[in-house]
Design a protein around this motif. Structure first.
Motif: not given
Ligand code: SF4
Ligand code: ATP
Ligand code: ATP
Ligand code: MG
Ligand code: MG
Lengths: 455, 405, 308
Positions: A297-298, A337, A339-340, A343, A345-347, A350, A444-447
């Motif tokens: 997780h980032p 998320c 945290f976005h 974050c 590396v947010a996409t 997010c 929980s990070c979608i990445l």
């Molecule tokens: S889900 Fe997206 S925003 Fe959240 S931590 Fe992962 S990359 Fe960053």
């Protein structure tokens, strides 16, 4: 429904380590009141949908930055405040937990009478806010708490003997000389002695006070102790004494700990499992080795980057990196998320929303001074009304510029002006879920999960 | 304990910004005299970052505050030693240093904020809650940078404007600023202040400095307030920046950002920094040299490399072993037994002797001297003392492994 | 295993039992209180006044049938101080001023002890209920308190005493009705503050009962400002009580300072100063002494000013 039960017995990862405490979707919302009549205008979501188990004889570490809800969760577990949602269970077997999860997935009206009865039975026997009489007393005895501030957790007007002996008196386990001897025994087990019996808390140093707290928590020989930052008020050299003591006591008495801290170094040392929290939610949950060896997780990455000593390959040359931005308001946590907003590396998937665009404009320009109103259709779709056309145009062009983080710009599916109005619409996304990425490691990070990262 | 000058004599060739020699600061309390700082010596070289680490109450803040004579007296008392400080001109022309404990108050007022700036642990308390950020940062310029403010006038600014630029304008003058001909000039001054304040804030990479300037401290988060403090501290290009635990109140991820910032700005400004912290892993990342303090005294001084890889003082050795790191296993953390001693009317002794695994009889009787002759760098431990000078047999000294690890 | 080495401890400490420790602590506090010279002076005056009150029956022949009524010596009205048998002179009705001063001290002591005892108990109970239980109960009690506090003490007491008719017992009753509110407010504030301390949570975690938590944790840590207030009130009540009897709300002829001042004031213009000056000075001394002691106690006991 024995069939349900039979399917599930084989699955648990940690066979033999039945949980002492099980959290299922625990929520704690504090009402935010405003105005003369103190109306509730919103809720601080201090703890939001938290689920994990604390296996017997193990230590689960709970880390996160200030205000992320660690203490609140600990207090819910210890029964000091009631959770506003979800359930905290004491000695609920893994099989029973899985049964509850399965029933939860079935809509109310489709559940059989048998299922309902069993749920009711389980809840009455294990859910701490429904325990009564002896069951409650058993729980109360077996779940203790050590507070962060060892000064304010010891009554300044009681002698050490009364403080440590009090639990024994409450449960009428000892009195008179027998009580004194039990207290001496407890004091000795935490490295103090008979000479400390008749002193007041203020006569002790911070480390010694924390030992007294621990002795009190041990008095009833509990199964489980919540340790809320037990060493963060102490110096390093004293901290190591307390950490060693806690470990030793765990070995001797088979204690189970929930170890709350914001210090990753301490949590790595002390815990078998680590739960990383951010803004009330669990971001990642893994065994201690897993989490440090391959964080998924980032946010965990960010915590590690801020303290490179903890990386196995970290030395003094490893760059230390921090995060931009500030903690969002827990009364209005970010969508998607949480945290976005910070974050690195947010996409685009997010959870970008109109508030993020507004916050960016506030931070980087002055056009919002001319804002006269906002019509919010959803969090993702709003119309900003400006004083004049020029301002709306300027805001639009600013949001289109390359200064805006690329992922936010991509997520903006509509940005158009209509006179003095600016419509902003973001792609709508669901809340993120914790997902298992193998071997009980959840994130929980979608990445890192199957939740649609690309677009 | 005598002055520890010999230990650092070798390094005096490098240009120094400040040199603390045998500083003693005592507090007269009901229970007796508290020796909060009791013979502290260290040098800060030009452009370096010196870390001062130690546990709660060991006297770090008192040492730092002594630089600016900020100790309340009474109950405090400067009981001995001196803090020599070389302002920029003195360093360039080989001039004489000033003794910060002796300079007249008027000179001290000029040194504070201008030559030596300080950042505190709690940014919330150091900022005035009733003033907007602009005013608080502008203060520094009014106090110390009047010339910069008047740059555009090429030295021909009218008197009222001059006085306004150093915040000495009277009521009448302020009224006059509302009307021509002074009106436009006073506006120009205001714009210049805004410009300088904006630049100072922008340097700390704060978002939207214009907006920050108009806000009040309570509207800012802890990290932002700390940035404002840094902007304020560096606005005057001080020779020495004293940072007293500037990130302790912040979350780790924000703390890391602030540290990066301090380091970048230090490089850009070529400022010397005295960085105070109780967190060893932090100090390691930003300091060139480290002074380890224990119970009012310096235990040892060395480069970061030396202190971390070859700690000489038993306290430093214990401390490093006590920080949970990747190498430790549970339950095997080294612990320094016992607690910090009371510093009220202490007897001559090594302050660490009650907790030291190597302590011998002499440690409880004689003050160790911060001496670099045996250890190769300043260490205050009898294990590195010479038996002849102490007048005892070599066997009576603590037996430490004196060779580098 | 872990450190047993607390920093060098004096050996005597290890032997002392709980009683000795508590006594020593009380001794330390007392010594600290008395270190302040004005507090010490207040205490000396208080001890003297109270001794006078106790010794009154020995120093003067008690009047019959009611010793709290002034004896009347109709043969020596308006005698100046120094008259044999009337050391401080007599009033216009032949009352011995010395008798009034001494038995007045007794009256004052009785009054202040009763009123402080009653108001402190009632106030502490009400304030505790409000603070510890909270919610609607708190709202209800505090509204009453607010209303009562909005009326000036003296006027409120005067109104009650006036309605009930002139008698010393009514004055005591009126003062009791008025003075409890302050205690209720003080203790409620303290309890709400103390309630959030972690040692209260610690007691909840071990499962102790609410009553025990109140008794052991909450009350002992809330009570110091009440003690200070009670000390101050020991003085204030005599002052207010004397004022009420001065305006004639007590029975005439009572050996009470306020009554004596009131009876003697008519003579001041014709040079007979003693009949009101001596009792007046007593009221002043009494109120001052308790205020000095109260302030001294506050400095030492009140956590906000640094004591413990
Ligand atoms: S889900 Fe997206 S925003 Fe959240 S931590 Fe992962 S990359 Fe960053
Ligand atoms: N009694 C309360 N009423 C309202 N809000 C509360 C209350 N207790 C906590 N909160 C809020 O809940 C959030 C979580 O607080 P909590 O104390 O659990 O954080 P934490 O993770 O323990 O932080 P720290 O590391 O600072 O101890 C915070 O935003 C806090 O302001
Ligand atoms: N104004 C004062 N009056 C009395 N004692 C003081 C005063 N200021 C500091 N001290 C004492 O001096 C000692 C050193 O304090 P100092 O603040 O320098 O510690 P520190 O090393 O900065 O600790 P921390 O890490 O907690 O900030 C302490 O024992 C403290 O109690
Ligand atoms: Mg907390
Ligand atoms: Mg400090």
């Amino acid at each position: 429904m024995t069939t349900l039960r039979d399917d599930t017995v084989a699955t648990p990862a940690k066979v033999g380590n039945e949980p002492v405490i099980t959290l299922r979707g625990v929520e704690k919302y504090f009402p935010v009141r405003e105005g003369v009549f103190q109306q509730v205008v919103g809720h601080v979501r201090a703890v939001d949908n938290v689920s994990f188990e604390i296996p017997r004889g193990q230590t689960v570490g709970l880390v996160g930055e200030s205000g992320c809800g660690k203490t609140t969760l600990g207090r819910c577990i210890a029964g000091l405040t009631d959770a506003t949602g979800g359930g905290i269970y004491f000695r609920l077997s893994v099989a029973d937990r899985q049964f509850l999860d399965q029933v939860d997935a079935i809509p109310q009206e489709q559940r059989t009478q048998e299922q309902r009865d069993r749920v009711e039975r389980l809840e009455r026997a294990h859910r701490i806010d429904r325990l009564k009489g002896d069951a409650w007393r058993t729980y109360r005895r077996n779940c203790q708490f050590v507070f962060q501030d060892a000064f304010s957790s010891l009554n300044p007007r009681q002698l050490v003997k009364d403080i440590v002996g009090r639990p024994l008196k409450v449960y009428k386990e000892a009195s008179g000389p027998g009580l004194t001897e039990r207290v001496v025994g407890l004091l000795e087990s935490v490295g103090l002695g008979r000479q400390h019996l008749y002193r007041y808390p203020h006569e002790f140093s911070g480390g010694q006070r924390q030992r007294i707290s621990i002795a009190r928590a041990l008095a009833l020989d509990p199964e489980f102790i919540v340790l809320d930052e037990p060493t963060s008020a102490l110096d390093v050299s004293v901290q190591s004494q307390i950490l060693n003591l806690l470990h030793e006591l765990q070995q001797e008495r088979g204690l189970t700990y929930l170890f709350i801290t914001h210090d990753l170094g301490v949590v790595r040392l002390m815990s078998d499992d680590i739960v990383v929290m951010y803004l009330g939610e669990v971001m990642e949950h893994a065994t201690s080795e897993e989490l440090f060896a391959s964080p998924r997780h980032p946010y965990t990455d960010a915590l590690l980057a801020a303290n490179p000593d903890l990386l196995s390959d970290g030395d003094e040359d490893t760059e230390m990196r921090g995060l931009e931005g500030t903690l969002p308001d827990p009364a209005r946590p970010p969508r998607g998320c949480r945290f976005h907003t910070r974050c690195p590396v947010a996409t685009p998937r997010c959870g970008w929303e109109v508030d993020d665009a507004v916050a960016w404009l506030l931070d980087n320009a002055t056009v919002l001074d001319g804002l006269s109103g906002v019509e919010r259709a959803t969090d993702f779709d709003s119309v900003l009304r400006f004083g004049d056309e020029a301002a709306a145009g300027e805001a639009a062009s600013l949001l289109e510029s390359s200064d805006v983080p690329a992922s936010m710009r991509t997520a903006m599916v509509e940005l158009g002006t209509d006179g003095a109005q600016l419509r902003i619409r973001f792609e709508e996304v669901d809340a993120v879920r914790l997902e298992d990425v193998g071997g009980g490691h959840t994130t929980s990070c979608i990445l890192h999960t199957s939740q649609s990262a690309g677009s | 304990m005598t002055a520890a000058a010999p230990a650092t004599a070798g390094e005096k060739t490098a240009a120094l910004v400040a040199s603390v020699e045998d500083l003693r600061v005592h507090f007269e309390l009901k229970a007796g005299v508290l020796h909060a700082v009791d013979g502290v010596s260290f040098d800060i070289a030009d452009g370096e970052t010196l870390g001062l680490v130690g546990e709660t109450g060991c006297g770090k803040s008192v040492t730092a505050r002594s630089f600016l004579r900020l100790i309340p007296t009474p109950p405090g008392r400067y009981a001995g030693g001196r803090i020599r400080f070389w302002p920029k001109e003195a360093r360039q022309s080989g001039g004489e240093p000033v003794d910060l404990l002796q300079v007249p108050t008027s000179d001290m007022l000029d040194i504070r904020g201008n030559r030596i700036a300080m950042i505190f642990q709690d940014p919330g308390k150091a900022l005035n809650p009733a003033l907007p950020i602009r005013e608080q940062v502008a203060e520094v310029f009014y106090q110390h940078r009047t010339e910069d403010l008047l740059e555009a006038w090429n030295g021909r600014a009218p008197r009222p404007i001059r006085r306004a630029a150093s915040q000495r304008a009277g009521k009448l003058e302020r009224l006059a600023f509302k009307f021509p001909p002074l009106r436009s000039q006073s506006k120009r001054l205001k714009r210049r202040v805004d410009e300088l304040v904006g630049d100072a804030l922008a340097e700390t990479q704060i978002h939207n400095p214009r907006k920050i300037m108009a806000s009040y401290p309570h509207e800012l988060s802890g990290g932002m307030k700390q940035r404002v403090m840094i902007a304020q501290a560096l606005a005057c290009n001080p020779d020495l920046l004293i940072a007293d635990e500037p990130t302790t109140a912040l979350d780790v991820t924000i703390q890391a950002r602030i540290l990066e910032l301090i380091r970048e700005l230090q490089h850009a400004h070529q400022t010397s920094v005295l960085y105070i912290s109780h967190d060893l892993s932090l100090v390691r990342r930003i300091c060139d040299r480290i002074a380890v303090m224990y119970a009012g005294r310096i235990a040892e001084i060395g480069t970061t490399q030396q202190v971390f890889h070859d700690p000489r003082h038993p306290y430093t050795q214990g401390l490093l072993a006590a920080v949970p790191s990747f190498a430790h296993r549970r339950g095997e953390l080294a612990a320094i037994e016992g607690t910090v001693p009371e510093l009220i009317d202490p007897d001559p002794s090594c302050r660490f002797h009650t907790r030291c695994a190597f302590a011998t009889d002499i440690c409880g009787r004689v003050d160790p001297v911060l001496d670099g002759r045996v250890a190769g760098r300043p260490v205050a431990c009898h294990g590195y003392a010479s038996p002849e000078e102490l007048g005892v047999a070599a066997a009576e000294l603590p037996h430490l492994d004196r060779s580098p690890a | 295993m872990v450190d047993t080495a607390a920093p060098r401890e004096p050996l005597t400490r290890t032997e002392s039992g709980p009683l000795a420790v508590r006594l020593r602590r009380a001794g330390e506090l007392t010594r600290e209180v008395l270190r302040n010279p004005t507090t010490l002076m207040g205490l000396i005056v208080i001890v003297t006044l109270i001794s006078l009150a106790f010794l009154a029956p020995l120093l003067t022949e008690p009047n019959r049938p009611d010793a709290y009524q002034m004896p009347r010596d109709w043969g020596a009205t308006n005698a100046p101080p120094g008259t044999p048998g009337h050391l401080l002179g007599t009033t216009s009705t032949g009352g011995d001023v010395l008798y009034g001063v001494l038995w007045g001290a007794r009256t004052s002591l009785r009054m202040s002890l009763i009123v402080v005892g009653v108001t402190m108990t009632v106030g502490t109970i009400m304030g505790s209920i409000a603070g510890f239980i909270g919610g609607k109960v708190d709202e209800f009690i505090m509204r009453i308190v607010d209303v009562l506090l909005a009326i000036p003490e003296l006027i409120f007491a005067l109104a009650i005493a006036a309605v009930l008719g002139p008698s010393f017992a009514n004055i005591i009753f009126a003062l009791s009705v008025v003075f409890w509110v302050k205690y209720a407010r003080i203790i409620r504030g303290q309890i709400i503050h103390v309630k959030h301390n972690e040692y209260v949570d610690s007691a909840r975690v071990i499962g102790d009962s609410k009553l025990n938590i109140y008794r052991k944790d909450v009350l002992p840590n809330s009570v110091t400002p009440v003690v200070v207030q009670a000390t101050l009130d020991m003085g204030n009540i005599v002052l207010v009580g004397a004022t009420l009897s001065f305006i004639g709300l007590a029975e005439a002829g009572l050996a009470e300072w306020g009554v004596l001042v009131s009876e003697g004031q008519a003579g001041i213009s014709s040079g007979r100063w003693w009949a009101s000056t001596f009792p007046g000075a007593m009221v002043f001394l009494w109120a001052l002494a308790f205020n000095l002691l109260g302030d001294g106690l506050r400095d030492v006991l009140d956590p906000r000013t640094g004591g413990r």
